[in-house]
Structures are given as C-alpha cells and as structure tokens.
Design a protein around this motif. Structure first.
Motif, PDB file in Angstrom:
ATOM      1  N   VAL A 166      20.677 -17.709  27.211  1.00  0.00           N
ATOM      2  CA  VAL A 166      20.423 -19.215  27.603  1.00  0.00           C
ATOM      3  C   VAL A 166      19.400 -19.418  28.424  1.00  0.00           C
ATOM      4  N   ARG A 167      18.971 -18.592  29.547  1.00  0.00           N
ATOM      5  CA  ARG A 167      17.403 -18.915  29.988  1.00  0.00           C
ATOM      6  C   ARG A 167      16.312 -18.737  28.933  1.00  0.00           C
ATOM      7  N   ALA A 168      16.531 -17.944  28.017  1.00  0.00           N
ATOM      8  CA  ALA A 168      15.302 -17.708  27.102  1.00  0.00           C
ATOM      9  C   ALA A 168      15.198 -19.054  26.162  1.00  0.00           C
ATOM     10  N   VAL A 169      16.277 -19.768  26.097  1.00  0.00           N
ATOM     11  CA  VAL A 169      16.020 -21.357  25.445  1.00  0.00           C
ATOM     12  C   VAL A 169      15.436 -22.039  26.273  1.00  0.00           C
ATOM     13  N   LEU A 173      10.600 -24.431  27.376  1.00  0.00           N
ATOM     14  CA  LEU A 173      10.381 -25.692  27.312  1.00  0.00           C
ATOM     15  C   LEU A 173       9.929 -26.351  28.763  1.00  0.00           C
ATOM     16  N   TYR A 174      10.562 -25.357  29.843  1.00  0.00           N
ATOM     17  CA  TYR A 174      10.325 -25.812  31.308  1.00  0.00           C
ATOM     18  C   TYR A 174       8.970 -25.358  31.256  1.00  0.00           C
TER      19      TYR A 174
ATOM     20  N   ALA B  99       2.535  -9.231  31.452  1.00  0.00           N
ATOM     21  CA  ALA B  99       3.722  -9.609  32.137  1.00  0.00           C
ATOM     22  C   ALA B  99       3.849  -8.765  33.519  1.00  0.00           C
ATOM     23  N   ARG B 100       3.245  -7.929  33.778  1.00  0.00           N
ATOM     24  CA  ARG B 100       2.949  -7.161  34.981  1.00  0.00           C
ATOM     25  C   ARG B 100       2.014  -8.029  35.906  1.00  0.00           C
ATOM     26  N   LEU B 101       1.205  -8.464  35.438  1.00  0.00           N
ATOM     27  CA  LEU B 101       0.234  -9.229  36.174  1.00  0.00           C
ATOM     28  C   LEU B 101       0.752 -10.756  36.456  1.00  0.00           C
ATOM     29  N   VAL B 102       1.378 -11.420  35.636  1.00  0.00           N
ATOM     30  CA  VAL B 102       1.737 -12.682  36.006  1.00  0.00           C
ATOM     31  C   VAL B 102       2.918 -12.192  37.036  1.00  0.00           C
ATOM     32  N   VAL B 169       5.336 -14.629  26.910  1.00  0.00           N
ATOM     33  CA  VAL B 169       5.516 -13.559  28.299  1.00  0.00           C
ATOM     34  C   VAL B 169       5.471 -14.243  29.379  1.00  0.00           C
ATOM     35  N   SER B 170       4.686 -15.342  29.671  1.00  0.00           N
ATOM     36  CA  SER B 170       4.826 -16.002  30.833  1.00  0.00           C
ATOM     37  C   SER B 170       6.183 -16.893  31.270  1.00  0.00           C
ATOM     38  N   ALA B 171       6.620 -17.518  30.283  1.00  0.00           N
ATOM     39  CA  ALA B 171       7.608 -18.511  30.321  1.00  0.00           C
ATOM     40  C   ALA B 171       8.903 -18.026  31.147  1.00  0.00           C
ATOM     41  N   PRO B 172       9.510 -16.797  30.518  1.00  0.00           N
ATOM     42  CA  PRO B 172      10.680 -16.605  31.426  1.00  0.00           C
ATOM     43  C   PRO B 172      10.373 -16.186  32.894  1.00  0.00           C
ATOM     44  N   LEU B 173       9.057 -15.781  33.199  1.00  0.00           N
ATOM     45  CA  LEU B 173       8.839 -15.178  34.587  1.00  0.00           C
ATOM     46  C   LEU B 173       8.805 -16.728  35.410  1.00  0.00           C
ATOM     47  N   TYR B 174       7.751 -17.547  34.891  1.00  0.00           N
ATOM     48  CA  TYR B 174       7.681 -18.920  35.569  1.00  0.00           C
ATOM     49  C   TYR B 174       8.993 -19.915  35.710  1.00  0.00           C
ATOM     50  N   TYR B 175       9.637 -19.466  34.538  1.00  0.00           N
ATOM     51  CA  TYR B 175      11.179 -20.472  34.710  1.00  0.00           C
ATOM     52  C   TYR B 175      11.749 -20.157  35.763  1.00  0.00           C
TER      53      TYR B 175
END
Lengths: 207, 207
Positions: A166-169, A173-174, B99-102, B169-175
């Motif tokens: 769910v986070r991956a969706v 976008l965020y 990913a490690r850099l972020v 790669v960045s999105a899940p970390l920044y989320y």
C-alpha cells in the motif's frame, strides 16, 4: 438525572450530551481546514478560527490551546473520517482504485493545499509530525486488506508485507507532490499502481 | 586591464575577480543551511544570517532580499555541488548505491533537518517550490545515466524511462521521511532499490 439525559438523547430533537461540544468541534475543525488550505500552517490564528467558526475565543483557546492543537485535532478527525477501501475482486483493480484516490485527493483544489499545509506543519513541529504519522498509519491499515485479500487469492508471494504494498502505491505520488514538486497526472497514478503490483509480484515486499 | 585580471586569476594567492563575492556567498549560504537545519524556514532571519556569516546586513539584504531569496540560492548551490553517480557495472549495484545515498542524506543529523526545512519552505512558498523542483531535476538527471547504462546493457525493457527508475528509488524513502513520518533504516533503502529494479524489469516504467 443521568438516566433521563440518556433517554432524552434518543428522542429526536433532544440535545444529546456532548451534542454542542461536537458541533463546536466540527465548526472549529472546518474553519481550521479552510484556513490551512488558504494560508498554510504559519498563518493559523486562533482568534480568526474562533470568528470563522462562530465560536467564542475562550472556548477555542481553552480546548485547542494553539495552532498545533488545532492541526493535531484536525488530523485525528481526518483519520476518523474514512471511506471503506475498494474491493474490486482483483489486487490490480484495488491498487488502481487506491492510486486514483490518492491522485484525486492531492490534485483536489481544497484537499491538495490542505495536505501540503499539514505536511509542512509536521516538518516544523514534532506534535504535528506524530499526528501526521497517526493519520497515515490509519489510512495505510485501512487499505492493507486489499493486499491481504490478494495474498489469500494467491496473487502475491507468501510473506509479502501488505502495508509495504500500500505504501508503494502512495510513495511515487507523494514524492512528486511534496518533494520533487512535479506534476501529477492520471498516468502517474496508473504507473504507481502498476509498479507497486509488479514489485510486489516479484517478491520485493516479502519480509 | 581585463587581460591582466584574467592572468592574475591563474596565479596562486592572487585575488580572482569575484573572489570576495564568492566567499561572501559561501559564508552566507553556509549560515543559511545551519539556520534552516537548526530552526527551520520560518525562523530564518537575514540579520542573524549576516551576523553568523560575518557579512554586513546591507550586503545580505541587497543580494538576497528575503528568506525566500536565501533558500532559493541555497538550493541552487546544493544542486551545483553534485557528486558523480555510481557506476558499479550493474543496474542493481547502482540503484542500491543511490538508495543508500538518499538514506544517508535523510538520516544525517545535519542534512536530514535541512531537507525537512527546504521541503517545508517549498510547501509555503512558490519560489521555494520552483527552486526545490530545480534541485531534484538536477539530481534525478545526474542519476539517470545509471538506468541508461542498464538499458544499454539489456538489463531493462526497451522504452524504459530512465528518470522514472531513479524517482522510484527515492520515492519510498522520501515518503517515509516527509509524509508518513516512519523510520528509515538500511532495510528501507535495500527494499526501495529492489522494488524499483523489479518494477523496471517488469516494464512498469516503459513509456
């Protein structure tokens, strides 16, 4: 006397215990949401909220105390106002519905600025950050059954973490909305759902 | 005279044209970064920046004008100070390095609060938002060759958008960092890289 109050509460037109309190809260939180969307967290002013809500200043100061108190209570209220997650019969359908819901929220002319404001408030204040964490924990757990049903139908590898799906969706976008500040389009939402599904099917969220 | 200045500029110990201006800018932007990390965007004060940088107030007001001017110039400077992207020989290795850099940046005790502050500034001000967009456009384009080389090596389906792979790669970390306010761990980074790779290999970023 207490019993009488409870009995009265069930009769139409009677004043429920807490009825006025609930109405005051609803008016104040509505005014808070409007003010955040219009002018952001740092312009939030308790006197103006009281005036906009038609509520006495003393009540607002006593009950919420500060701009942080208003934002955290608004986030609690937003968390409570949930719509049921989709159940289209397929994981792909449900993830697409989730991506579209996030897209519609973030691109909505009122909700977009409101989400921007609460994200900024959380960046500036730890109490707001806790409240925002609580809000997303609620939202993510409401949508987790989508991935749990996918697991039960054999659409995902055993051991997949439903919350990660769910986070991956939401994340792409965020990321565009709050970080890289790039446009959000229906394509972005479609790709967010497809990518989350592909990664989940490949076992990327097995824990 | 102009020629002489240019010749002098190549001699060690000589004062380059613009040398003092560059030093003033470096001192002011360093003080700006420190102040943002310590107290956030809304506490940014030009008088205090001038004092911390050891620069006259008039210079700071004339050259940067406002807190927004300081933040946008800092973001320009951050965009210019780039390290070369990884080239480990495999797409997987490069995405893990990214990913490690972020992760290292967002969990760094100075850089984490600084990034939180510029994200909040961008949420409050459109000029800051433009500057943040420019910063990430630069960063993303610096890492796009990682996916381009993966494409050239046949590791990704033809037509894959290299920028989308890097964003993924960045999105899940920044989320987690800016939105859901959840912890960031080395596992989060590993999973971000694996998920981006799996989705890319499955063709989710073919445009």
């Amino acid at each position: 006397m207490e019993l009488e109050a409870r009995l009265n509460a069930t009769q139409p037109g009677s004043v429920r215990p807490g009825g006025r309190t609930a109405k005051v809260r609803a008016a104040v939180l509505e005014a808070t949401g409007e003010a955040l969307a219009d002018n952001g967290f740092h312009a939030l002013n308790l006197d103006r909220i009281a005036a906009a809500a038609g509520v006495g200043k003393t009540t607002v100061y006593r009950r919420w105390g500060s701009a942080v108190g208003l934002v955290t209570d608004l986030l609690r209220d937003m968390a409570e106002q949930s719509l049921p997650a989709s159940d289209t019969g397929s994981l792909e359908g449900d993830l697409r519905a989730n991506a579209r819901l996030v897209l519609d929220t973030l691109t909505d002319p009122r909700m977009g600025p409101l989400f921007r404001a609460v994200i900024a408030a959380a960046a500036c204040d730890e109490e707001c950050a806790d409240a925002l964490r609580g809000f997303y924990a609620t939202r993510l757990s409401e949508w987790a059954p989508v991935a749990e049903r996918g697991l039960a139908r054999g659409e995902l590898p055993a051991g997949t973490d439903p919350l990660e799906v769910v986070r991956a969706v939401s994340a792409p976008l965020y990321y565009r909305f709050a970080v890289s500040r790039e446009p959000l389009t229906p394509d972005t939402a479609e790709r967010a759902a497809s990518a989350a599904l592909a990664a989940a099917e490949a076992g990327a969220y097995v824990v």
